[in-house]
Design a protein around this motif. Structure first.
Motif, PDB file in Angstrom:
ATOM      1  N   GLU A   2       0.815  -1.217   0.000  1.00 43.54           N
ATOM      2  CA  GLU A   2       0.000   0.000   0.000  1.00 43.54           C
ATOM      3  C   GLU A   2       0.845   1.263   0.000  1.00 43.54           C
ATOM      4  OE1 GLU A   2      -2.760   2.807  -0.126  1.00 43.54           O
ATOM      5  OE2 GLU A   2      -3.127   0.660  -0.462  1.00 43.54           O
ATOM      6  N   ALA A   3       1.931   1.277   0.729  1.00 42.60           N
ATOM      7  CA  ALA A   3       2.756   2.490   0.814  1.00 42.60           C
ATOM      8  C   ALA A   3       3.358   2.880  -0.526  1.00 42.60           C
ATOM      9  CB  ALA A   3       3.876   2.285   1.836  1.00 42.60           C
ATOM     10  N   TYR A   4       3.372   1.944  -1.490  1.00 42.02           N
ATOM     11  CA  TYR A   4       3.967   2.211  -2.799  1.00 42.02           C
ATOM     12  C   TYR A   4       2.927   2.218  -3.917  1.00 42.02           C
ATOM     13  CZ  TYR A   4       8.329   1.187  -0.341  1.00 42.02           C
ATOM     14  OH  TYR A   4       9.380   1.194   0.552  1.00 42.02           O
ATOM     15  N   ARG A   5       1.668   2.256  -3.589  1.00 47.58           N
ATOM     16  CA  ARG A   5       0.622   2.249  -4.616  1.00 47.58           C
ATOM     17  C   ARG A   5       0.116   3.654  -4.902  1.00 47.58           C
ATOM     18  NH1 ARG A   5      -3.018  -2.109  -1.718  1.00 47.58           N
ATOM     19  NH2 ARG A   5      -1.595  -3.880  -1.743  1.00 47.58           N
ATOM     20  N   ASP A   6      -0.343   3.858  -6.155  1.00 47.66           N
ATOM     21  CA  ASP A   6      -1.025   5.103  -6.553  1.00 47.66           C
ATOM     22  C   ASP A   6      -0.209   6.342  -6.214  1.00 47.66           C
ATOM     23  OD1 ASP A   6      -3.283   3.663  -7.474  1.00 47.66           O
ATOM     24  OD2 ASP A   6      -4.057   3.546  -5.430  1.00 47.66           O
ATOM     25  N   LEU A   7       1.082   6.303  -6.497  1.00 53.03           N
ATOM     26  CA  LEU A   7       1.942   7.414  -6.104  1.00 53.03           C
ATOM     27  C   LEU A   7       1.641   8.682  -6.897  1.00 53.03           C
ATOM     28  CD1 LEU A   7       5.386   5.638  -5.562  1.00 53.03           C
ATOM     29  CD2 LEU A   7       3.615   6.187  -3.877  1.00 53.03           C
ATOM     30  N   THR A   8       1.201   8.548  -8.144  1.00 51.73           N
ATOM     31  CA  THR A   8       0.836   9.742  -8.914  1.00 51.73           C
ATOM     32  C   THR A   8      -0.321  10.464  -8.238  1.00 51.73           C
ATOM     33  OG1 THR A   8       1.636   8.830 -11.008  1.00 51.73           O
ATOM     34  CG2 THR A   8      -0.003  10.590 -11.134  1.00 51.73           C
ATOM     35  N   ARG A   9      -1.353   9.723  -7.884  1.00 57.76           N
ATOM     36  CA  ARG A   9      -2.503  10.345  -7.211  1.00 57.76           C
ATOM     37  C   ARG A   9      -2.071  10.987  -5.895  1.00 57.76           C
ATOM     38  NH1 ARG A   9      -5.332   8.788  -3.063  1.00 57.76           N
ATOM     39  NH2 ARG A   9      -4.542   6.635  -3.141  1.00 57.76           N
ATOM     40  N   LYS A  10      -1.272  10.282  -5.123  1.00 58.89           N
ATOM     41  CA  LYS A  10      -0.852  10.816  -3.825  1.00 58.89           C
ATOM     42  C   LYS A  10       0.006  12.074  -3.987  1.00 58.89           C
ATOM     43  CE  LYS A  10      -0.957   6.224  -1.668  1.00 58.89           C
ATOM     44  NZ  LYS A  10      -0.143   5.083  -1.187  1.00 58.89           N
ATOM     45  N   ASN A  11       0.899  12.060  -4.959  1.00 62.65           N
ATOM     46  CA  ASN A  11       1.742  13.226  -5.177  1.00 62.65           C
ATOM     47  C   ASN A  11       0.952  14.396  -5.744  1.00 62.65           C
ATOM     48  OD1 ASN A  11       4.692  12.842  -4.487  1.00 62.65           O
ATOM     49  ND2 ASN A  11       4.357  10.992  -5.677  1.00 62.65           N
ATOM     50  N   LEU A  12      -0.020  14.115  -6.603  1.00 60.40           N
ATOM     51  CA  LEU A  12      -0.860  15.191  -7.126  1.00 60.40           C
ATOM     52  C   LEU A  12      -1.695  15.821  -6.013  1.00 60.40           C
ATOM     53  CD1 LEU A  12      -2.213  14.000 -10.597  1.00 60.40           C
ATOM     54  CD2 LEU A  12      -0.799  16.012 -10.102  1.00 60.40           C
ATOM     55  N   GLU A  13      -2.238  15.005  -5.146  1.00 61.29           N
ATOM     56  CA  GLU A  13      -3.009  15.547  -4.021  1.00 61.29           C
ATOM     57  C   GLU A  13      -2.121  16.435  -3.155  1.00 61.29           C
ATOM     58  OE1 GLU A  13      -4.604  12.119  -2.092  1.00 61.29           O
ATOM     59  OE2 GLU A  13      -6.252  11.882  -3.543  1.00 61.29           O
ATOM     60  N   ALA A  14      -0.890  15.994  -2.923  1.00 57.13           N
ATOM     61  CA  ALA A  14       0.039  16.806  -2.121  1.00 57.13           C
ATOM     62  C   ALA A  14       0.380  18.101  -2.836  1.00 57.13           C
ATOM     63  CB  ALA A  14       1.308  16.003  -1.832  1.00 57.13           C
ATOM     64  N   LEU A  15       0.598  18.038  -4.150  1.00 59.84           N
ATOM     65  CA  LEU A  15       0.933  19.247  -4.907  1.00 59.84           C
ATOM     66  C   LEU A  15      -0.214  20.242  -4.910  1.00 59.84           C
ATOM     67  CD1 LEU A  15       2.756  20.868  -6.841  1.00 59.84           C
ATOM     68  CD2 LEU A  15       1.734  19.553  -8.730  1.00 59.84           C
ATOM     69  N   LEU A  16      -1.413  19.776  -5.205  1.00 56.74           N
ATOM     70  CA  LEU A  16      -2.552  20.683  -5.331  1.00 56.74           C
ATOM     71  C   LEU A  16      -2.971  21.273  -3.988  1.00 56.74           C
ATOM     72  CD1 LEU A  16      -4.632  18.688  -7.974  1.00 56.74           C
ATOM     73  CD2 LEU A  16      -3.063  20.600  -8.353  1.00 56.74           C
ATOM     74  N   ALA A  17      -2.525  20.659  -2.907  1.00 59.97           N
ATOM     75  CA  ALA A  17      -2.820  21.207  -1.578  1.00 59.97           C
ATOM     76  C   ALA A  17      -1.808  22.272  -1.161  1.00 59.97           C
ATOM     77  CB  ALA A  17      -2.831  20.076  -0.542  1.00 59.97           C
ATOM     78  N   ARG A  18      -0.733  22.419  -1.941  1.00 61.32           N
ATOM     79  CA  ARG A  18       0.335  23.363  -1.596  1.00 61.32           C
ATOM     80  C   ARG A  18       0.162  24.670  -2.366  1.00 61.32           C
ATOM     81  NH1 ARG A  18       5.491  20.964  -0.207  1.00 61.32           N
ATOM     82  NH2 ARG A  18       6.489  22.498  -1.548  1.00 61.32           N
ATOM     83  N   PRO A  19       0.381  25.805  -1.727  1.00 63.70           N
ATOM     84  CA  PRO A  19       0.411  27.066  -2.478  1.00 63.70           C
ATOM     85  C   PRO A  19       1.654  27.120  -3.347  1.00 63.70           C
ATOM     86  CG  PRO A  19       1.038  27.454  -0.197  1.00 63.70           C
ATOM     87  CD  PRO A  19       0.605  26.027  -0.278  1.00 63.70           C
ATOM     88  N   ASN A  20       1.566  27.824  -4.456  1.00 66.38           N
ATOM     89  CA  ASN A  20       2.713  28.002  -5.331  1.00 66.38           C
ATOM     90  C   ASN A  20       3.801  28.779  -4.584  1.00 66.38           C
ATOM     91  OD1 ASN A  20       4.518  28.502  -7.377  1.00 66.38           O
ATOM     92  ND2 ASN A  20       3.143  29.778  -8.587  1.00 66.38           N
ATOM     93  N   PRO A  21       5.009  28.232  -4.426  1.00 65.49           N
ATOM     94  CA  PRO A  21       6.046  28.930  -3.653  1.00 65.49           C
ATOM     95  C   PRO A  21       6.417  30.299  -4.212  1.00 65.49           C
ATOM     96  CG  PRO A  21       6.659  26.647  -4.036  1.00 65.49           C
ATOM     97  CD  PRO A  21       5.454  26.901  -4.870  1.00 65.49           C
ATOM     98  N   LEU A  22       6.233  30.506  -5.524  1.00 66.23           N
ATOM     99  CA  LEU A  22       6.588  31.783  -6.133  1.00 66.23           C
ATOM    100  C   LEU A  22       5.401  32.730  -6.268  1.00 66.23           C
ATOM    101  CD1 LEU A  22       9.114  30.725  -8.938  1.00 66.23           C
ATOM    102  CD2 LEU A  22       9.567  31.413  -6.582  1.00 66.23           C
ATOM    103  N   GLY A  23       4.262  32.378  -5.690  1.00 67.90           N
ATOM    104  CA  GLY A  23       3.103  33.256  -5.766  1.00 67.90           C
ATOM    105  C   GLY A  23       2.398  33.150  -7.106  1.00 67.90           C
ATOM    106  N   ASP A  24       1.817  34.248  -7.571  1.00 68.37           N
ATOM    107  CA  ASP A  24       0.971  34.206  -8.759  1.00 68.37           C
ATOM    108  C   ASP A  24       1.695  34.508 -10.057  1.00 68.37           C
ATOM    109  OD1 ASP A  24      -1.221  33.625  -7.175  1.00 68.37           O
ATOM    110  OD2 ASP A  24      -1.713  35.741  -6.868  1.00 68.37           O
TER     111      ASP A  24
END
Length: 282
Positions: free
Chosen positions: A44-66
């Motif tokens: 399980e810890a190694y499954r669906d890594l694209t989905r997990k990484n996308l969820e993490a990315l989309l939850a983060r604000p853009n570090p450089l702003g707009d």
């Protein structure tokens, strides 16, 4: 009356306890065992890594702003595990990076264990990482292994106004069957401009390469040429850095370094067009 402490009785009891313990270990720890190097079963810890990484990315604000977006581009991690660890240390020191794009050939022989070993290094990145499938990831049962570990072979996402279109271009691995890459899917993604200011295509095999399906080269290039919002075409496969315009389109084609080169590309894209490219040794 039988003596419960006689040697035969103790042996029977110990045998029962041992069998029960063995069964418990197998039931609770079966993911620790590998019955074949080509198996596609994935913990399980190694499954669906694209989905997990996308969820993490989309939850983060853009570090450089707009105003702009910065990401790291590298490819072909394969067997270069020491280089992967050094890569992580370098990227974690770079300011303003939103994510890492890995242009395929995560593995060398299409094995789940290889993808797990790479992830065990890359999970220490301070940012998410996204991948596409490479030709080496197709070897043996690799296609299924990649789908189990990472997910879809074709997918897209939008972050900071930029749509990233990630697709399988490994035509040789399908016997040049006229279906890979999926040009119709690519056209549909390029035509969808909702909430998007620019687009980036990420793949492994570039269309000018002999491993790209020759019967799809013309329609693929035509689809790129008809996309006014397309800003960059990124690919791996060749292990060395290069920037060119092989089909005289409006879009630069960028080949990334393989991990063994101990360098990567860092791209900073403006929201309204233009980009700055740095090559970073590590």
């Amino acid at each position: 009356m039988k003596n419960p402490f006689s040697l035969p009785s103790v042996r029977r009891r110990w045998g029962g306890w041992a069998a029960g313990l063995a069964a418990l270990v197998l039931l609770t720890s079966c993911e620790l065992f590998e019955f074949s190097p080509n198996q596609t079963h994935t913990p399980e810890a190694y499954r669906d890594l694209t989905r997990k990484n996308l969820e993490a990315l989309l939850a983060r604000p853009n570090p450089l702003g707009d105003d702009s977006l910065r990401f790291v581009f590298i490819s072909d991690s394969q067997r270069f595990y020491d280089e992967a660890a050094a890569f992580v240390r370098s990227v974690n020191q770079q300011p303003g990076v939103a994510f890492v794009a890995l242009g395929g050939d995560v593995s060398d022989f299409g094995l789940v264990r290889e993808m797990r070993w790479v992830h065990d290094r890359l999970r220490h990145l301070n940012v998410p990482y996204l991948t596409v499938i490479g030709n080496h990831d197709h070897v043996a049962n690799g296609r299924q292994a990649y789908q189990n570990v990472y997910g879809p072979l074709n997918y897209s996402f939008t972050y900071a106004g930029t749509r990233f279109i990630c697709l399988d271009t490994n035509g040789r691995e399908y016997g040049f069957n006229g279906r890979v890459p999926d040009v119709d899917w690519l056209r549909a993604q390029l035509a969808d401009s909702a909430g998007v200011t620019q687009q980036v295509v990420l793949c492994h095999v570039p269309p000018e390469d002999a491993d790209f399906d020759p019967q799809l080269q013309a329609p693929y290039v035509q689809a790129l040429g008809e996309a006014p919002m397309l800003a960059l075409h990124l690919n791996g496969h060749r292990h060395s850095f290069g920037i060119s315009n092989p089909f005289e389109l409006h879009v630069p084609f960028i080949n990334s370094y393989g991990f063994e080169k101990r360098q990567y590309v860092m791209l900073t894209m403006g929201r309204t067009g233009g980009f700055r490219l740095q090559t970073v040794p590590y």
